[in-house]
Scaffold this motif. Sequence first.
Motif, PDB file in Angstrom:
ATOM      1  N   GLU A  24      27.764 -93.265 -17.903  1.00 36.85           N
ATOM      2  CA  GLU A  24      27.267 -93.426 -19.274  1.00 36.85           C
ATOM      3  C   GLU A  24      26.566 -94.787 -19.423  1.00 36.85           C
ATOM      4  OE1 GLU A  24      29.698 -93.488 -23.210  1.00 36.85           O
ATOM      5  OE2 GLU A  24      29.980 -91.506 -22.302  1.00 36.85           O
ATOM      6  N   GLU A  25      27.189 -95.817 -18.890  1.00 39.99           N
ATOM      7  CA  GLU A  25      26.598 -97.153 -18.956  1.00 39.99           C
ATOM      8  C   GLU A  25      25.307 -97.229 -18.154  1.00 39.99           C
ATOM      9  OE1 GLU A  25      27.400 -98.701 -21.556  1.00 39.99           O
ATOM     10  OE2 GLU A  25      27.655-100.625 -20.520  1.00 39.99           O
ATOM     11  N   PHE A  26      25.332 -96.593 -16.976  1.00 39.80           N
ATOM     12  CA  PHE A  26      24.109 -96.577 -16.178  1.00 39.80           C
ATOM     13  C   PHE A  26      22.991 -95.879 -16.965  1.00 39.80           C
ATOM     14  CE2 PHE A  26      20.980 -94.927 -13.289  1.00 39.80           C
ATOM     15  CZ  PHE A  26      20.759 -95.990 -12.440  1.00 39.80           C
ATOM     16  N   TYR A  31      18.191 -95.420 -18.276  1.00 40.21           N
ATOM     17  CA  TYR A  31      17.315 -94.407 -18.881  1.00 40.21           C
ATOM     18  C   TYR A  31      17.032 -94.663 -20.358  1.00 40.21           C
ATOM     19  CZ  TYR A  31      18.330 -91.700 -14.684  1.00 40.21           C
ATOM     20  OH  TYR A  31      18.451 -91.282 -13.390  1.00 40.21           O
ATOM     21  N   GLY A  32      17.868 -95.497 -20.998  1.00 42.86           N
ATOM     22  CA  GLY A  32      17.656 -95.767 -22.419  1.00 42.86           C
ATOM     23  C   GLY A  32      18.386 -94.832 -23.347  1.00 42.86           C
ATOM     24  N   ARG A  33      19.198 -93.914 -22.789  1.00 45.83           N
ATOM     25  CA  ARG A  33      20.071 -93.091 -23.623  1.00 45.83           C
ATOM     26  C   ARG A  33      21.175 -92.519 -22.749  1.00 45.83           C
ATOM     27  NH1 ARG A  33      16.080 -88.062 -25.491  1.00 45.83           N
ATOM     28  NH2 ARG A  33      15.695 -87.220 -23.416  1.00 45.83           N
TER      29      ARG A  33
ATOM     30  N   HIS B   8      29.878-105.958 -15.916  1.00 45.30           N
ATOM     31  CA  HIS B   8      29.333-107.178 -15.321  1.00 45.30           C
ATOM     32  C   HIS B   8      27.814-107.079 -15.154  1.00 45.30           C
ATOM     33  CE1 HIS B   8      29.178-110.809 -12.898  1.00 45.30           C
ATOM     34  NE2 HIS B   8      28.467-110.147 -12.014  1.00 45.30           N
ATOM     35  N   SER B   9      27.363-106.042 -14.481  1.00 40.43           N
ATOM     36  CA  SER B   9      25.922-105.814 -14.356  1.00 40.43           C
ATOM     37  C   SER B   9      25.675-104.428 -13.782  1.00 40.43           C
ATOM     38  CB  SER B   9      25.266-106.868 -13.449  1.00 40.43           C
ATOM     39  OG  SER B   9      25.529-106.588 -12.087  1.00 40.43           O
ATOM     40  N   LEU B  10      24.489-103.922 -14.047  1.00 40.27           N
ATOM     41  CA  LEU B  10      24.094-102.627 -13.502  1.00 40.27           C
ATOM     42  C   LEU B  10      24.017-102.716 -11.984  1.00 40.27           C
ATOM     43  CD1 LEU B  10      23.302-100.026 -15.018  1.00 40.27           C
ATOM     44  CD2 LEU B  10      20.939-100.599 -14.608  1.00 40.27           C
ATOM     45  N   ASP B  11      23.573-103.866 -11.508  1.00 41.91           N
ATOM     46  CA  ASP B  11      23.400-104.071 -10.068  1.00 41.91           C
ATOM     47  C   ASP B  11      24.728-103.995  -9.323  1.00 41.91           C
ATOM     48  OD1 ASP B  11      20.440-105.084 -10.232  1.00 41.91           O
ATOM     49  OD2 ASP B  11      21.573-106.185 -11.730  1.00 41.91           O
TER      50      ASP B  11
END
Lengths: 385, 385
Positions: A24-26, A31-33, B8-11
């Motif tokens: 979900e966070e990714f 993707y912006g949603r 923390h981060s997407l990475d």
Amino acid sequence: MSATPQLHSLDSLIANALSGKDLEEFNRIHYGRTDHHVIKVKKNSQDVASNNDFEISAYAFPAKKEDTRAPRVVKVGVIQHSTAAATDRPTTEQRQAMFNKLEKIINTAGDEGVNVLCLQEAWSMPFAFCTREKHPWCEFAESATDGPSTQFLREFAVKYNMVIVSPILERDEAHGDTIWNTAVVINEQGKVLGKHRKNHIPRVGDFNESTYYFEGNTGHPVFDTKYGKIAINICYGRHHPQNWLMFGVNGAEVVFNPSATVAGLSEHLWAVEARNAAIANSYFTFGINRVGTESFPNEFTSGDGKPAHKDFGHFYGSSYVTAPDGARSPGLSRTKDGLLIAEIDLNLCRQIKDKWGFTMTQRLDLYADSLNKATKHEYKPQIIS
Amino acid sequence: MSATPQLHSLDSLIANALSGKDLEEFNRIHYGRTDHHVIKVKKNSQDVASNNDFEISAYAFPAKKEDTRAPRVVKVGVIQHSTAAATDRPTTEQRQAMFNKLEKIINTAGDEGVNVLCLQEAWSMPFAFCTREKHPWCEFAESATDGPSTQFLREFAVKYNMVIVSPILERDEAHGDTIWNTAVVINEQGKVLGKHRKNHIPRVGDFNESTYYFEGNTGHPVFDTKYGKIAINICYGRHHPQNWLMFGVNGAEVVFNPSATVAGLSEHLWAVEARNAAIANSYFTFGINRVGTESFPNEFTSGDGKPAHKDFGHFYGSSYVTAPDGARSPGLSRTKDGLLIAEIDLNLCRQIKDKWGFTMTQRLDLYADSLNKATKHEYKPQIIS
């Protein structure tokens, strides 16, 4: 960096590796949603796709309700595909094989109620410009008004009440038999509404296109169709934000980027450029890229010091759509033919202009003045030392 | 979309979820190179970072060797940070607390041999423009030439032989006590080389900045420093590709984008815009964003129909660098102070111009002409119907 046709898509890789809150966070950040708003396609469409080895995906991009305007929901489709016959066959046979392949995908788009359909760059031929040979590839050039591709597509336009954008190699008999890289816009009555010629021509690696045609001379036309205002930024033009900008200035709500580009050269740029244009200009963009590896009869070199060879790099597909608010869909496959459908509400364009204010704050007068000065031979850059 | 300071981060999410060939493919397609070229920092730097709760990351971006030019390798650093004192304390105390915090990070940058350092937007104050209150926030405005921030930073510039870019709230006493959003460039001798004022001012959500200052009147200056040609595109200016373009036209090799932006509004755009600018203009870009959530003494509304509240959304950090070839580094954390260092060879800019040809093919004369026409009141967009 090597071409790797094996991987289906970056999107599927992530969707398989992450789950729950992480996914979900990714999705939110990337993707912006958090939700892709997947639309179910008809059982029959899915069957045709399976039987003919192409992918079909559909996503919705809704807008807020307004008091003063009714929703303007349109279905937009784009097709990515590989070539259909060996490049040593007669050009007429190669093109006919492509028509036969495309017929099934276009019919599926029609059955799904697609209102505006755009094909990939130079869709009816192999991307032979790497060879720098004039014969036989120039034989693919055809009239925008009544060449074989236009003839072929106008029947579908009428049958499905559909606007079709057909990017071809154009032959302009009225102007010295010149050749152009052109997108033809066919309206829902099967009439050619107009055409646009590629504004920026590459001279890099296998993309020796300046050998065949000049920079386009058609400006930045926006086509006011029954289903909204559309424009076409052909392939390499996506690297030039000022090209995207002028389509926005002229009022485009949807801008297509029919392309042919390969893994080693541009795959890490692909998700960035058309998406950035959607954000900067408050319109929808569709990046469309062909798939597969094309092989040619004679060997050629690629201007990179490597030995002569007969095949182009891997065209990685990955066609995708971005909305004016920056939300994007997953891409189609890197390896298969595909039909991407987006059900979009065009009202979102103005809503985002109102919210983010990018058109209000863009100071075009400043840039008209700055560029005017910068293009003078005697221009001194504003350097402080 | 909600703010989620926890991640923390997407990475790091991706680096933990993928491995082997999958991670390599992700890196190739997403970051533009399979390996991040991580540079080891000194043990002491790592200790200072741990003890003071900031992150430190360093990456290399090399270029090819040339016969005619020696490598031009410079170390560029950027700092992201949260505020250091409560916003109800005297403004002088708030600023001093920030100086105390920054001192440790800047010294670390100096110890690591950073040649050019850029801080975040309005780094010496909370981002109080959401309140629309003039008092006491205007008290943070200071002289570009000899205000407290410039005085504070010039000592480090001399000590480390370092160029420092200091984005502040500027007070221009010579011109009606006006306030500006300004980046001050201090050279390695501690002298103010010049300044640049933010060209595009937002009016969206909590970013009520047009309440405080106008659009900048300093054009698109490029500062020819001892360590290369640098420019600054402040915050919201990143949404305008034509702003990035003019810094490129004027010869910038490194463009900083010191910012203050929050999760709900822009997080899905963050990885796209500065990166697109690096690609389109064949220069290095550094996106810098503050971190943390800032709370204010009095409640305010955000122009979104929601109840009054006292805190800004979450500033998500995620500062990163992109090279002219489109390769980018992982971002700094979404939640912690941080120092990002990039060892870059400026020769890469011209190498990529030669390879991709974007400056050759950008047709600036066409756009000077088109924009000139488009800004006339009587302009008729190029619409075909």
